[in-house]
Design an enzyme around this catalytic site. Structure first.
Site, PDB file in Angstrom:
ATOM      1  N   GLU A   9       8.403   4.275  -6.613  1.00  0.00           N
ATOM      2  CA  GLU A   9       7.044   4.711  -7.111  1.00  0.00           C
ATOM      3  C   GLU A   9       6.866   6.066  -7.475  1.00  0.00           C
ATOM      4  OE1 GLU A   9       3.993   4.770  -4.094  1.00  0.00           O
ATOM      5  OE2 GLU A   9       5.410   3.162  -2.639  1.00  0.00           O
ATOM      6  N   ASP A  82       7.802   2.463  -1.731  1.00  0.00           N
ATOM      7  CA  ASP A  82       7.936   2.973  -0.505  1.00  0.00           C
ATOM      8  C   ASP A  82       7.793   1.641   0.500  1.00  0.00           C
ATOM      9  OD1 ASP A  82       8.038   5.629  -1.385  1.00  0.00           O
ATOM     10  OD2 ASP A  82       5.867   6.171  -0.849  1.00  0.00           O
ATOM     11  N   ASP A  84       6.150   0.669   3.189  1.00  0.00           N
ATOM     12  CA  ASP A  84       5.001   0.463   3.979  1.00  0.00           C
ATOM     13  C   ASP A  84       4.254  -0.457   3.390  1.00  0.00           C
ATOM     14  OD1 ASP A  84       4.053   1.980   1.809  1.00  0.00           O
ATOM     15  OD2 ASP A  84       3.562   3.859   3.014  1.00  0.00           O
ATOM     16  N   GLU A  86       1.256  -0.384   1.696  1.00  0.00           N
ATOM     17  CA  GLU A  86       1.027   0.061   0.363  1.00  0.00           C
ATOM     18  C   GLU A  86       2.106  -0.038  -0.553  1.00  0.00           C
ATOM     19  OE1 GLU A  86      -2.347   0.833  -1.026  1.00  0.00           O
ATOM     20  OE2 GLU A  86      -2.828   0.263   1.080  1.00  0.00           O
ATOM     21  N   TYR A 299      11.832   8.537   5.884  1.00  0.00           N
ATOM     22  CA  TYR A 299      10.548   8.399   5.441  1.00  0.00           C
ATOM     23  C   TYR A 299       9.378   8.938   6.253  1.00  0.00           C
ATOM     24  CZ  TYR A 299       6.451   5.896   3.039  1.00  0.00           C
ATOM     25  OH  TYR A 299       5.443   5.456   2.444  1.00  0.00           O
ATOM     26  N   ARG A 301       5.807   8.675   6.659  1.00  0.00           N
ATOM     27  CA  ARG A 301       4.813   7.832   6.898  1.00  0.00           C
ATOM     28  C   ARG A 301       5.134   6.913   7.951  1.00  0.00           C
ATOM     29  NH1 ARG A 301       3.810   8.685   1.406  1.00  0.00           N
ATOM     30  NH2 ARG A 301       2.288  10.159   1.001  1.00  0.00           N
ATOM     31  N   HIS A 345      10.094   1.477  10.284  1.00  0.00           N
ATOM     32  CA  HIS A 345      10.326   2.694   9.823  1.00  0.00           C
ATOM     33  C   HIS A 345      10.895   3.385  11.263  1.00  0.00           C
ATOM     34  CE1 HIS A 345       8.328   1.698   6.650  1.00  0.00           C
ATOM     35  NE2 HIS A 345       7.016   1.820   7.020  1.00  0.00           N
TER      36      HIS A 345
END
Length: 771
Positions: A9, A82, A84, A86, A299, A301, A345
């Site tokens: 990203e 990433d 997650d 999204e 990570y 988030r 995560h």
């Protein structure tokens, strides 16, 4: 030519990854999402049977072309956005534009950007998780439904340009309700009573009134307090009961996103946005001397407290070597994640344990070093033994009264040798405290007489709840199941960017506009814009990701409910834009009722007889009372002198530059006059962009004496670097400049442009609704 293509990203990651992977891998960045729902047409990009229709974002057409060209010459394409929901959707969109079958594409994820983690991920690629993609599509369509259908209603009823969102509107509701509680709060009196006592051996100690006739002591007036003081002074203090026990204080788990945001706010005053920007940089990689660029934390988030086994082994070795084997528990400490946490995560932790904060700080900015040390200390402490205290609790009797004293002495510091959690800034005061907790108590035995040194009596008053800070609002959102780790910063910044809330001394206070928007939304959509329903929607998204429910069915259920509300809301909502909000005040010029309206520069008060009467003033103008007496009659303490040119009354006006006196004979007479007290300048807003000139300060939003907004270094006057356009903490994909500038024109709308001389990068900013 590289045989493999790895797509991530962020361009900031590419340098670190290229160092790990060598010549066999080309690394490109998508710069986040490359596609979104189409905007044109009544269906807002949602076709029949909730089938979404996507288009490549205008600003990403060159990025997509670059990715397609790179993919043509690569034998294998790895998608590594990433890890997650999204990121999974971004991987799916990239696969679609590259004409790759999502069922066969190679999807890799790494929780930390270290050589070992990256190589391991590439050796074990997986597939795109289409259930995560479905959950993200459902979330995006929900937001589009609300944003594109609800915002126009607010434009019609209040003012142009307003927005409403699925999560943003609930956060606004919470801020407004908290302010309502504060405004309605009535303070109650209470008294804290106690005694300073002395035994036959030192030290003296304090005890606090605990019980009266066997019931909890509650003293709510001065007369009762005085009577009790007299009784205690006349009575005899005797030790009634002595209890000794061991108490343990256990360490907190390693950070999850919300806890990191809260702790950074309490300790350093960082905004949520600032914390996430710093954490993003630490995750993506920083140049660390001879080591080159490495990712320093996992990570950032996440809402899981899970820790990888190899990390547990490594941190236990560090603890034993640094603090001694006696500080280690027999087995690693393991923490339970909250219900509904995404366990894909790990918790936020350092990626390597041979780079302590003292060695890393020379390669980091001051704020990065603070955050890295905070994450390091919290993780180290999470794997240490509890702190152990010897606690002695003593009840002292005096007739019908019992006073209590508690002494707590640390026997073993355990994890407290490394880390102490900052106190909750909004923890309620101990208004009816039963104990006086201190350090050492003297040796005491039951039946022992004590000598009174003095009686303590203190009048107190209950306090209203505090307005939300960034830390406490994030905590409230998390506790109510609203939003996810990736959205907290966006939710808070949207409230301020839309002028729905003001930040006063770092606390959120609803603006007049925010209050009326919330009131209107609650009138028409109270059944869906509330904490319970929003949390239930988040849970449905999780169930979609788990494959338990169909995402189109969930959308259909929401759409039907929302459409019914929308049909009736237009009739129920008053037209504030047309009629204004009635006030219990009379215009000083023509005695017509005054109303509150919302203009380009915020809320103002005006005559309901406009345009025949053009009286107006600022909502919070300090001269409001003098300018407009409640009854429209009588003489104010300080009258406003009439116009020097035509003799007509002067009225308070407002513009983007502040308040001023304008002649009521306008437009025939255009005389202006400055108001008295100057407006207090707003607190400069952080941008998250380091000053490119000195590298030490941060670019802040400020206002010139003429009211024009500009951005300058926080180290002014030592550094005088300034910009007229807003810096955005987003690297330039063409020249790798650290930031872009926000530029808005009537012809092109809002764009991000590069500030580097000779670089012509331009990116259109998509008009995406914020949750």
């Amino acid at each position: 030519m590289a045989k493999n293509l790895l797509i991530v990203e962020s361009p900031a990651k590419t340098k670190t990854l290229k160092k790990f992977l060598g010549r066999n891998y080309a690394v490109e960045a998508s710069l986040g999402h490359i596609r979104d729902l189409v905007k044109k047409g009544k269906d807002f990009g949602i076709g029949e049977n909730y089938e979404p229709r996507y288009e490549i974002l205008a600003a990403k057409k060159d990025v997509v072309k670059k990715l397609r060209d790179a993919a043509k010459s690569a034998e294998t394409v790895y998608l590594a956005p990433d890890p997650d929901r999204e990121g999974e959707a971004i991987a799916w969109h990239i696969a679609e534009v590259l004409n790759k079958d999502p069922a066969t594409v190679r999807r890799v994820t790494f929780n930390e950007i270290t050589k070992g983690a990256v190589l391991k991920a590439l050796e074990n690629p997986g597939l795109i998780d289409l259930r995560k993609v479905d959950a993200q599509q459902a979330r995006r369509i929900l937001d589009r439904m609300m944003g594109f259908r609800l915002s126009p209603l607010l434009w019609e009823k209040i003012k142009q340009g307003l927005s409403a969102g699925r999560v943003q509107s609930v956060a606004l509701k919470m801020v407004c309700e908290r302010q309502g509680e504060i405004d309605a709060f009535q303070s109650d009196e209470y008294w804290l009573l106690g005694a300073d006592l002395k035994a036959d051996q030192p030290p003296p100690f304090a005890a606090r009134l605990h019980k009266i006739e066997g019931k909890k002591a509650e003293v709510d007036n001065g007369a009762d307090a005085a009577r009790i003081v007299g009784d205690l002074q006349a009575g005899r203090f005797v030790v009634g009961k002595v209890e000794k026990k061991e108490s343990k204080q256990r360490p907190s788990p390693p950070f999850i996103t919300s806890r990191l945001q809260q702790e950074a706010a309490r300790r350093f005053g960082f905004s949520v946005k600032r914390t996430m920007s710093l954490a993003q940089g630490l995750y993506e990689g920083r140049e660390i001397g001879d080591r080159g660029s490495i990712g320093l934390i996992t990570y950032m988030r996440t809402d899981s407290t899970r820790v990888a086994e190899e990390a547990l082994e490594a941190v236990r070795e560090v603890i034993a070597a640094t603090y001694g084997a006696a500080t280690l528990p027999e087995k690693p400490n393991r923490y339970q994640s909250k219900k509904g946490a995404q366990d894909a995560h790990e918790a936020i932790r350092p990626t390597t344990f041979d780079l302590p904060p003292d060695e890393a700080k020379d390669f980091l900015t001051g704020d990065e070093a603070k955050l890295y040390k905070l994450i390091w200390d919290r993780f180290i402490a999470s794997q240490m033994l509890p702190a152990v205290f010897d606690v002695t609790q003593v009840d002292v009797e005096n007739g019908i009264y019992v006073l209590r004293a508690t002494g707590r002495i640390m026997r073993s510091p355990g994890f407290l040798a490394v880390y102490r959690e900052a106190p909750d800034e909004d923890a309620p005061a101990d208004q009816n405290a039963e104990t006086a907790e201190g350090g050492l108590l003297p040796p005491l035995r039951e039946g022992q007489a004590l000598e009174l040194q003095q009686i303590t009596s203190e009048q107190k008053f209950t306090q209203p709840p505090a307005q939300f800070s960034e830390a406490t609002l994030v905590k409230a959102l998390e506790e109510n199941g609203i939003g996810r780790p990736s959205t907290y910063a966006t939710i808070l910044s949207t409230l301020t960017d839309r002028s729905y809330v003001d930040k006063v001394e770092s606390r959120f206070r609803p603006s007049p506009l925010g209050k009326i928007v919330n009131e209107m939304l609650q009138k028409g959509f109270h059944d869906i814009i509330n904490e319970g329903y929003t949390a239930a929607l988040e849970e449905q998204l999780d169930r979609i990701e788990d494959g338990e429910i169909d995402w189109r069915g969930a959308l259909r259920e929401f759409d039907e409910k929302f459409t019914r509300d929308l049909e009736t809301a237009g009739e129920q909502m008053p037209n504030v834009k047309k009629d204004g909000i009635p006030l219990d005040e009379i215009c000083p010029l023509d005695s017509a009722p005054l109303v509150m309206r919302f203009g380009r520069y915020g809320a103002f008060i005006a005559c309901s007889n406009y345009p025949d009467c053009k009286y107006s003033r600022n909502v919070e103008d300090p001269n409001a009372e003098a300018a407009a007496p409640a009854g429209g009659e009588g003489t104010a303490e300080e009258e406003i002198p009439p116009c020097e040119k035509c003799g007509k009354p002067m009225a308070i006006r407002r513009s983007r530059f502040g308040t001023f006196y304008g002649c009521t004979g306008y437009p025939e007479c255009k005389n202006l006059r400055k108001t008295g007290p100057a407006k207090v300048a707003a607190e400069p807003k952080l941008t998250g962009v380091a000053c490119p000139e000195c590298g030490k300060g941060e670019m802040l939003e400020k206002s010139s004496r003429r009211g024009k907004t500009f951005w300058s270094c926080s180290r002014f006057p030592d550094c005088k670097f300034a910009l007229w356009k807003k810096p955005i903490p987003k690297p330039c994909p063409d020249c790798n400049a650290a930031f872009l500038l926000e530029k808005t024109t009537k012809k092109s709308g809002t764009q991000y442009v590069c500030n580097t001389e000779g670089c012509k990068y331009v990116e259109d900013v998509s008009d995406v609704e914020v949750a």
